[in-house]
Design an enzyme around this catalytic site. Sequence first.
Site, PDB file in Angstrom:
ATOM      1  N   LYS A  52      25.761  93.879  48.081  1.00  0.00           N
ATOM      2  CA  LYS A  52      27.218  93.997  47.974  1.00  0.00           C
ATOM      3  C   LYS A  52      27.936  92.866  48.705  1.00  0.00           C
ATOM      4  CE  LYS A  52      31.112  97.108  48.884  1.00  0.00           C
ATOM      5  NZ  LYS A  52      31.902  96.067  49.587  1.00  0.00           N
ATOM      6  N   ARG A  76      40.625  88.110  34.225  1.00  0.00           N
ATOM      7  CA  ARG A  76      40.473  89.252  35.127  1.00  0.00           C
ATOM      8  C   ARG A  76      39.178  89.050  35.909  1.00  0.00           C
ATOM      9  NH1 ARG A  76      39.012  94.296  32.099  1.00  0.00           N
ATOM     10  NH2 ARG A  76      41.216  94.763  31.774  1.00  0.00           N
ATOM     11  N   GLY A 128      31.702  93.904  38.815  1.00  0.00           N
ATOM     12  CA  GLY A 128      30.652  94.166  37.843  1.00  0.00           C
ATOM     13  C   GLY A 128      30.156  95.590  37.940  1.00  0.00           C
ATOM     14  N   ASP A 143      37.068  92.377  27.255  1.00  0.00           N
ATOM     15  CA  ASP A 143      36.276  92.825  28.400  1.00  0.00           C
ATOM     16  C   ASP A 143      34.915  92.141  28.413  1.00  0.00           C
ATOM     17  OD1 ASP A 143      38.013  94.554  29.714  1.00  0.00           O
ATOM     18  OD2 ASP A 143      37.515  96.232  28.408  1.00  0.00           O
ATOM     19  N   THR A 197      40.499  95.145  41.617  1.00  0.00           N
ATOM     20  CA  THR A 197      39.748  95.701  42.735  1.00  0.00           C
ATOM     21  C   THR A 197      40.536  96.839  43.364  1.00  0.00           C
ATOM     22  OG1 THR A 197      38.681  95.197  44.859  1.00  0.00           O
ATOM     23  CG2 THR A 197      40.734  94.038  44.379  1.00  0.00           C
TER      24      THR A 197
END
Length: 319
Positions: free
Chosen positions: A213, A196, A200, A145, A238
Amino acid sequence: MQAMVATMRPAAVVEGALRRAILAAADDRHVRGFVRKHGMRLGAARFVAGETMDDCVRVLRTLNERGLYANTTLLGESVHDAAQVAAVVAEYERLIDRLVAEGLRANVALKLTHLGLELDEELAHDSVRRLVERAQERGTFIRIDMEQSAFVEATLRIYRRLRESGLDRVGCVLQSYLYRSERDLEELLPLQPNLRLVKGAYLEPPDVAYPRKDDVDSAYIRLLERALSRDGYTAVATHDERMIEHTIRFADEHAVARDRFEFQMLYGVRPALQAELAARGYKVLVATPYGPEWYPYLMRRLGERPANALFLLRNLIRR
């Protein structure tokens, strides 16, 4: 910055402020104490598959029975003691073995700060290498990750070392809100990486990350299209249906085979959408973490989508 805020929609300003408040609460010891005591009962279990490995395995099996794949994480981060790192590695070894023994369609994701990255980069490298080698021997996979921007360089450096040493059952993550991610992608592409893509979830300053955004979304699309256009494997992480449908259209138009990408979503978020995509023949992987150190994870999930906080508040009011 004031001019930028003035041009933003009022709803976006409110959501941004709420997101900052939620993420700030992740470090407040009073909030942390209350949520850790009551949160699982009040609704955190919607997002976390329990506190033990046995709890998690039961949830993973249920997801598999629904036609979904999964990964799982032992929640935790920022370990500063070598003995703690050894304990975390041992737990991950048991987890890898358990997933394989149970025949689950699930793999492991982990954070390098949980393996001592803040203590010593070599310790983190050696620890994750040990786990990736174990995963490779057992025919499974590990995802590293991505964490705060301060750890990106070291994380990518460790990932490259693993790949260059011949270990290929390991993947990494890029975050579209970081300005650097497009450059990072270009540098990783020769490795034919398993990546991936996420937007964030950490608070980052505007000199490091896009504050708007719309800019984050635009960067996500650029990363997505570039990754799908090259060799490698792309995990499209997502819950945004526009992003999902854009991925499907782009893949169809550019003859990107379905075994070159998958969709990833969080446990407890948009389960109907997960099932719908699986029914359409797409691989859907559900990120399903477990462990007693679930509080920071939960707060970041609420920060990503503040509306999730309403779920916990409704349960609190009912009691």
